[in-house]
Design a protein around this motif. Structure first.
Motif, PDB file in Angstrom:
ATOM      1  N   GLY A 199     -12.903  -9.814  -7.180  1.00  0.00           N
ATOM      2  CA  GLY A 199     -13.470  -8.938  -8.088  1.00  0.00           C
ATOM      3  C   GLY A 199     -13.785  -7.537  -7.411  1.00  0.00           C
ATOM      4  N   LEU A 200     -14.119  -7.302  -6.238  1.00  0.00           N
ATOM      5  CA  LEU A 200     -14.327  -6.319  -5.390  1.00  0.00           C
ATOM      6  C   LEU A 200     -13.015  -5.529  -5.544  1.00  0.00           C
ATOM      7  N   LEU A 201     -11.999  -6.241  -5.230  1.00  0.00           N
ATOM      8  CA  LEU A 201     -10.778  -5.310  -5.187  1.00  0.00           C
ATOM      9  C   LEU A 201     -10.201  -4.933  -6.563  1.00  0.00           C
ATOM     10  N   ASN A 202     -10.626  -5.792  -7.689  1.00  0.00           N
ATOM     11  CA  ASN A 202     -10.270  -5.284  -8.962  1.00  0.00           C
ATOM     12  C   ASN A 202     -11.093  -3.816  -9.365  1.00  0.00           C
ATOM     13  N   GLU A 203     -12.057  -3.889  -8.875  1.00  0.00           N
ATOM     14  CA  GLU A 203     -13.283  -2.679  -8.861  1.00  0.00           C
ATOM     15  C   GLU A 203     -12.583  -1.520  -8.311  1.00  0.00           C
ATOM     16  N   ALA A 204     -11.864  -1.797  -7.011  1.00  0.00           N
ATOM     17  CA  ALA A 204     -11.357  -0.710  -6.497  1.00  0.00           C
ATOM     18  C   ALA A 204     -10.140  -0.065  -7.165  1.00  0.00           C
ATOM     19  N   GLU A 205      -9.517  -0.979  -7.760  1.00  0.00           N
ATOM     20  CA  GLU A 205      -8.205  -0.687  -8.533  1.00  0.00           C
ATOM     21  C   GLU A 205      -8.717   0.231  -9.620  1.00  0.00           C
ATOM     22  N   GLU A 206      -9.763  -0.246 -10.304  1.00  0.00           N
ATOM     23  CA  GLU A 206     -10.199   0.676 -11.227  1.00  0.00           C
ATOM     24  C   GLU A 206     -10.669   1.931 -10.987  1.00  0.00           C
ATOM     25  N   ILE A 207     -11.175   2.200  -9.816  1.00  0.00           N
ATOM     26  CA  ILE A 207     -11.857   3.300  -9.327  1.00  0.00           C
ATOM     27  C   ILE A 207     -10.646   4.191  -8.982  1.00  0.00           C
ATOM     28  N   ILE A 208      -9.558   3.698  -8.394  1.00  0.00           N
ATOM     29  CA  ILE A 208      -8.353   4.364  -8.098  1.00  0.00           C
ATOM     30  C   ILE A 208      -7.873   4.874  -9.367  1.00  0.00           C
ATOM     31  N   GLU A 209      -7.736   4.130 -10.409  1.00  0.00           N
ATOM     32  CA  GLU A 209      -7.260   4.695 -11.740  1.00  0.00           C
ATOM     33  C   GLU A 209      -8.084   5.716 -12.415  1.00  0.00           C
ATOM     34  N   ASN A 210      -9.279   5.645 -12.323  1.00  0.00           N
ATOM     35  CA  ASN A 210     -10.340   6.464 -13.010  1.00  0.00           C
ATOM     36  C   ASN A 210     -10.487   7.896 -12.243  1.00  0.00           C
ATOM     37  N   PHE A 211     -10.178   7.684 -10.829  1.00  0.00           N
ATOM     38  CA  PHE A 211     -10.519   8.993 -10.142  1.00  0.00           C
ATOM     39  C   PHE A 211      -9.288   9.450  -9.396  1.00  0.00           C
ATOM     40  N   GLU A 212      -8.248   8.848  -9.754  1.00  0.00           N
ATOM     41  CA  GLU A 212      -6.795   9.480  -9.069  1.00  0.00           C
ATOM     42  C   GLU A 212      -6.569  10.756  -8.788  1.00  0.00           C
ATOM     43  N   ASP A 213      -7.058  11.540  -9.806  1.00  0.00           N
ATOM     44  CA  ASP A 213      -6.611  13.126  -9.754  1.00  0.00           C
ATOM     45  C   ASP A 213      -7.864  13.679  -9.321  1.00  0.00           C
ATOM     46  N   ALA A 214      -8.708  13.147  -9.131  1.00  0.00           N
ATOM     47  CA  ALA A 214     -10.332  13.854  -9.021  1.00  0.00           C
ATOM     48  C   ALA A 214     -10.440  14.264  -7.591  1.00  0.00           C
ATOM     49  N   ALA A 215     -11.379  15.214  -7.427  1.00  0.00           N
ATOM     50  CA  ALA A 215     -11.779  15.731  -5.922  1.00  0.00           C
ATOM     51  C   ALA A 215     -12.470  14.583  -5.179  1.00  0.00           C
ATOM     52  N   VAL A 216     -13.193  13.750  -6.141  1.00  0.00           N
ATOM     53  CA  VAL A 216     -14.013  12.753  -5.458  1.00  0.00           C
ATOM     54  C   VAL A 216     -13.339  11.340  -5.298  1.00  0.00           C
ATOM     55  N   LEU A 217     -11.854  11.400  -5.043  1.00  0.00           N
ATOM     56  CA  LEU A 217     -11.013  10.097  -5.057  1.00  0.00           C
ATOM     57  C   LEU A 217     -11.468   9.585  -3.754  1.00  0.00           C
ATOM     58  N   ASP A 218     -11.415  10.278  -2.456  1.00  0.00           N
ATOM     59  CA  ASP A 218     -12.033   9.778  -1.493  1.00  0.00           C
ATOM     60  C   ASP A 218     -13.400   9.110  -1.022  1.00  0.00           C
ATOM     61  N   ALA A 219     -14.213   9.796  -1.931  1.00  0.00           N
ATOM     62  CA  ALA A 219     -15.558   9.293  -1.902  1.00  0.00           C
ATOM     63  C   ALA A 219     -15.633   8.193  -2.459  1.00  0.00           C
ATOM     64  N   ALA A 220     -14.812   8.044  -3.672  1.00  0.00           N
ATOM     65  CA  ALA A 220     -14.710   6.671  -4.447  1.00  0.00           C
ATOM     66  C   ALA A 220     -14.190   5.688  -3.834  1.00  0.00           C
ATOM     67  N   LEU A 221     -13.150   5.709  -2.864  1.00  0.00           N
ATOM     68  CA  LEU A 221     -12.410   4.845  -2.202  1.00  0.00           C
ATOM     69  C   LEU A 221     -13.454   4.320  -0.981  1.00  0.00           C
ATOM     70  N   ILE A 222     -13.953   5.233  -0.530  1.00  0.00           N
ATOM     71  CA  ILE A 222     -14.933   4.865   0.682  1.00  0.00           C
ATOM     72  C   ILE A 222     -16.106   4.071  -0.193  1.00  0.00           C
ATOM     73  N   SER A 223     -16.716   4.212  -1.268  1.00  0.00           N
ATOM     74  CA  SER A 223     -17.676   3.576  -2.018  1.00  0.00           C
ATOM     75  C   SER A 223     -17.058   2.041  -2.188  1.00  0.00           C
ATOM     76  N   ALA A 224     -15.773   1.663  -2.512  1.00  0.00           N
ATOM     77  CA  ALA A 224     -15.162   0.624  -2.902  1.00  0.00           C
ATOM     78  C   ALA A 224     -15.059  -0.255  -1.516  1.00  0.00           C
ATOM     79  N   ALA A 225     -14.654   0.648  -0.430  1.00  0.00           N
ATOM     80  CA  ALA A 225     -14.266   0.046   0.828  1.00  0.00           C
ATOM     81  C   ALA A 225     -15.651  -0.636   1.431  1.00  0.00           C
ATOM     82  N   GLN A 226     -16.851   0.260   1.418  1.00  0.00           N
ATOM     83  CA  GLN A 226     -17.941  -0.220   1.799  1.00  0.00           C
ATOM     84  C   GLN A 226     -18.566  -1.433   1.157  1.00  0.00           C
ATOM     85  N   LYS A 227     -18.619  -1.463   0.072  1.00  0.00           N
ATOM     86  CA  LYS A 227     -18.834  -2.817  -0.934  1.00  0.00           C
ATOM     87  C   LYS A 227     -18.189  -3.939  -0.167  1.00  0.00           C
ATOM     88  N   VAL A 228     -16.779  -3.878   0.061  1.00  0.00           N
ATOM     89  CA  VAL A 228     -15.906  -4.820   0.721  1.00  0.00           C
ATOM     90  C   VAL A 228     -16.515  -5.345   2.063  1.00  0.00           C
TER      91      VAL A 228
END
Ligand SMILES: [Fe+2]
Ligand SMILES: [Fe+2]
Length: 171
Positions: A89-118
């Motif tokens: 589930g956590l990795l599915n959410e990470a995938e979703e976040i990558i898709e949603n924010f792929e081209d955004a300035a917040v991509l790295d912040a979003a990746l950190i959020s997903a990784a910290q949940k893991v």
């Protein structure tokens, strides 16, 4: 079950044994599933420090798998993992976040959020496992599991630092 205080193998707190083994199988599955996830996160991260942190933790995660095999061996069991639904589930959410924010300035912040949940899932799992191992006096297992627990905590701290210093900041 509740009254089962019988000591089958001379081990203290024998009642925890099955739970301990079940949780070991869960985290072994989780670590293996995570290897792929970290690879993807490292590829997608834009900041060099974040990319390096994901890559470093992917290598640590390989060691976590090896360490878990030693834990199984220390209690005379073969290392059998099972699919960890939480990690899935956590990795599915990470995938979703990558898709949603792929081209955004917040991509790295979003990746950190997903990784910290893991990482927090892993910290909770290893924290319980260390406690159970200590209660059953599986000293070698407790030591191995504690090493991994410390690495998970350090990774979490490092991700917070990257977030605070770089990823959460507007450039
Ligand atoms: Fe891990
Ligand atoms: Fe981890």
């Amino acid at each position: 079950m509740a009254n089962n205080t019988k000591n089958h193998s001379g081990m203290p707190n024998e009642h925890l044994h099955e739970l301990f083994v079940d949780e070991l199988r869960d985290i072994l599955g989780a670590e293996k599933q995570l290897l792929k996830g970290l690879k993807k996160m490292a590829t997608k991260a834009e900041g060099e420090n974040l990319k390096a942190a994901f890559e470093e933790h992917r290598m640590q995660t390989e060691e976590h798998v090896e360490r878990l095999k030693k834990v199984f061996a220390s209690i005379n069991l073969s290392p059998r993992g099972k699919t960890c639904k939480a990690m899935e589930g956590l990795l599915n959410e990470a995938e979703e976040i990558i898709e949603n924010f792929e081209d955004a300035a917040v991509l790295d912040a979003a990746l950190i959020s997903a990784a910290q949940k893991v990482e927090h899932y892993e910290i909770a799992s290893y924290g319980c496992l260390v406690t159970y191992a200590n209660l059953m006096e599986h000293r070698e297992a407790a030591e191995l599991l504690n090493q991994t627990l410390e690495e998970e905590k350090n990774t979490d701290t490092k991700l917070t630092e990257i977030a605070m210093e770089e990823a959460n900041m507007a450039v």
